[in-house]
Design a protein around this motif. Sequence first.
Motif, short mmCIF file in Angstrom:
data_model
loop_
_atom_site.label_atom_id
_atom_site.label_comp_id
_atom_site.label_asym_id
_atom_site.label_seq_id
_atom_site.Cartn_x
_atom_site.Cartn_y
_atom_site.Cartn_z
N ARG B 123 0.86 -1.19 0.00
CA ARG B 123 0.00 0.00 0.00
C ARG B 123 0.89 1.24 0.00
O ARG B 123 1.99 1.21 0.56
N LEU B 124 0.40 2.30 -0.61
CA LEU B 124 1.17 3.53 -0.71
C LEU B 124 0.97 4.38 0.55
O LEU B 124 -0.09 4.32 1.17
N PRO B 125 1.97 5.19 0.89
CA PRO B 125 1.79 6.07 2.06
C PRO B 125 0.79 7.19 1.75
O PRO B 125 0.37 7.36 0.61
N ARG B 126 0.45 7.93 2.77
CA ARG B 126 -0.48 9.06 2.63
C ARG B 126 0.03 10.03 1.55
O ARG B 126 1.22 10.33 1.50
N VAL B 217 -3.98 7.55 -5.71
CA VAL B 217 -4.50 8.57 -4.80
C VAL B 217 -5.82 8.11 -4.18
O VAL B 217 -6.04 8.25 -2.98
N ALA B 219 -7.25 4.90 -3.93
CA ALA B 219 -7.22 3.72 -3.07
C ALA B 219 -5.89 3.56 -2.34
O ALA B 219 -5.85 3.08 -1.22
N GLY B 220 -4.81 3.91 -3.01
CA GLY B 220 -3.49 3.71 -2.40
C GLY B 220 -3.01 2.28 -2.57
O GLY B 220 -2.04 1.86 -1.94
N LEU B 221 -3.68 1.52 -3.43
CA LEU B 221 -3.31 0.12 -3.65
C LEU B 221 -3.97 -0.36 -4.92
O LEU B 221 -4.84 0.32 -5.48
#
Lengths: 350, 311
Positions: B123-126, B217, B219-221
């Motif tokens: 998963r991507l960070p904020r 942006v 979902a972040g995944l």
Amino acid sequence: MKLGLPLPALTGALTGALFLAGLAIAPAFAQDSEVNHIAVLTPEQPNDFGWNQQAAKAARAVGEALSIDVTLASGLGYGDVRPTLRELAAEGADLLIAHASGYNTTAPEIAEETGVPVAIVDRPDLMQPGLVADYTLSGHEGAYLAGVLATQMSRSATLGIVVSGEPPSWNSQSAAFAQGARASDPDIELRYSVIGPAAYADAAGARRVTDAVIAAGADVIFGQGNGSTFGILQAVETNDAPDGGKIWFIDVIGDKSSIDGGHLLSSVVWNLEPVYRAMIEDLGKGTFGTRGYSIRLEDESLYLLQSEHIPAEVWERVMEVREQIVAGEITVEPKFEAEAVRALMTAVSD
Amino acid sequence: MESLLTTPFLTALLAGSLAAGLPLLLAGLGEQMSEKAGVLNIGLEGMMLLGAYCGFLGAWSSGSLWLGFLCGMLGGLALALPMMLLCVWLGLNQIVVGIALTLSAEGLTALLHHVQFSQSYPRLPRVDTLPLPLLSEIPVLGTALFDRHPLVYLAILAVPLLAWLYRSSLLGLNLQAAGDRPAALDAAGISVIATRSLAVLFTGAMAGLGGAYLATVGAGLFVPFMTSGAGFIAIVLAMLGRGRPLWVLLGALLFGLCLSLTTALQVAGLRVPTDLVQMLPFAAVMLLLLFFGRRAALPAALTRPYRRGER
């Protein structure tokens, strides 16, 4: 050469011998009709740490334990699976487990057509002895415990429930979660939202909805979804609670500990192995399709995951409630209707 | 009720509207150009999905969202190439090819996800945002609308830019002619095939960018099938837009707003069937169709392959 026996006697003796031979080999045929090969159909790949993975895991475990062949047809989507069902029946599967509520119309049709028994989910009304069995699984007893746990861990006294649809199994868990939470704290606030119509893979939608539920004050989220669950997890990991602290996530069906970013409080884990084993046993006994199957705390087919984030005293309290449920002192009745779930939530008019 | 009408809740709802609407806007603007030029791109859903996968992969492996957006555009382009080859150059049925491309993208991305991410679900960070001076200080609206990722502002800026392109540039005129009177464009010495090819490639890039935004942006995944029909909604918005980018923007924002409204009504504990509440965004689009769709003038040569000399 003339035979020593008259013709009628010879015919009678032959018929008798054939009859006796038939009796002798009958058990062998019965043995052959037992389950040697099962097939499980899942809508998504068995790597979702949830619904699809638990089915695959259970089927493999049963296959190994009973030495039967297992075919896993995965990633079939939610459309028409008739061709796959026919193909699996033609390949010799003795039992087809159609592991998606979207398959419960087509699978009984194929069972009638091919004569191969099928197991479907969420439609007990479609059961047919010997042909169609239902397993409307509900982890409501575990979800009740999750509600107790969430209330103990919440700092804002507000809990969130985010679901990607309203199938009966999830409704009963949402309702039980709310009941468990209210039993622990009658004043607890509950915020409920469905991501979208059958939004099982809508991770972005799940994140958006969870963001809103968190902004409404929830600091513990009970999330039910397949692929969309990862969107809930992402929202929990990238938001702060109103008090600046951590937001907790309680999952269902599978165990996401291996990918936990520090926010996975627990999970209501479904162990489907006893369910599949019971189906196979019933086929052998000729009682398949005469009863539904369930998961329970009592036989560990249902349990609450103990993560390292749960303080010992909180876990002790949760386990006390578990013992009360197993002993029958607390009865958790499943509520499968979405309307019953909404009635348990906090409304602005309250 | 007061407990819900808080700044964080209202901000989350408005920000959610934008997050839900932006992929539709990007893909819808792309589709609009394709339709203008006479190519109905049913493969938009697949292009978004491949863009989502490539965008996430690019952002996750490089640590740069912008590189992720570029990868997403390339992913969309990669699927637009066969669309261009089969439908524009060879004149095959656009609907059949579009469906095939979407199904291929679904299978391919599910397989790639299975191989790469199914054990780890990275998963991507904020995501960092860019607050616009003064505007971002407006209560509620400021944080929700003017403290967003820079791509949001760029996407909205693309709307007047495309409107100018369609109204005031030669390329815009060529696109219009390729969709309405391809023979006339050909007679004027401009290649219909080249004009339509350009439009299809632009569509692929925009759909890929929309998918990349959704995955990185939004979902972040990345998860398989995560576009959940967004591509088809974008096609409807493009058709409703009648060649006007502003209408696509308004439609995308309305759809996003309705989605957020469904969340708000549910969180507020409104005791009406969820199915009814969930119908809201779709009902809004149907209402739009009812009132404005009748006047939607689609290009005369939409879905028709162009062959010189053929009537």
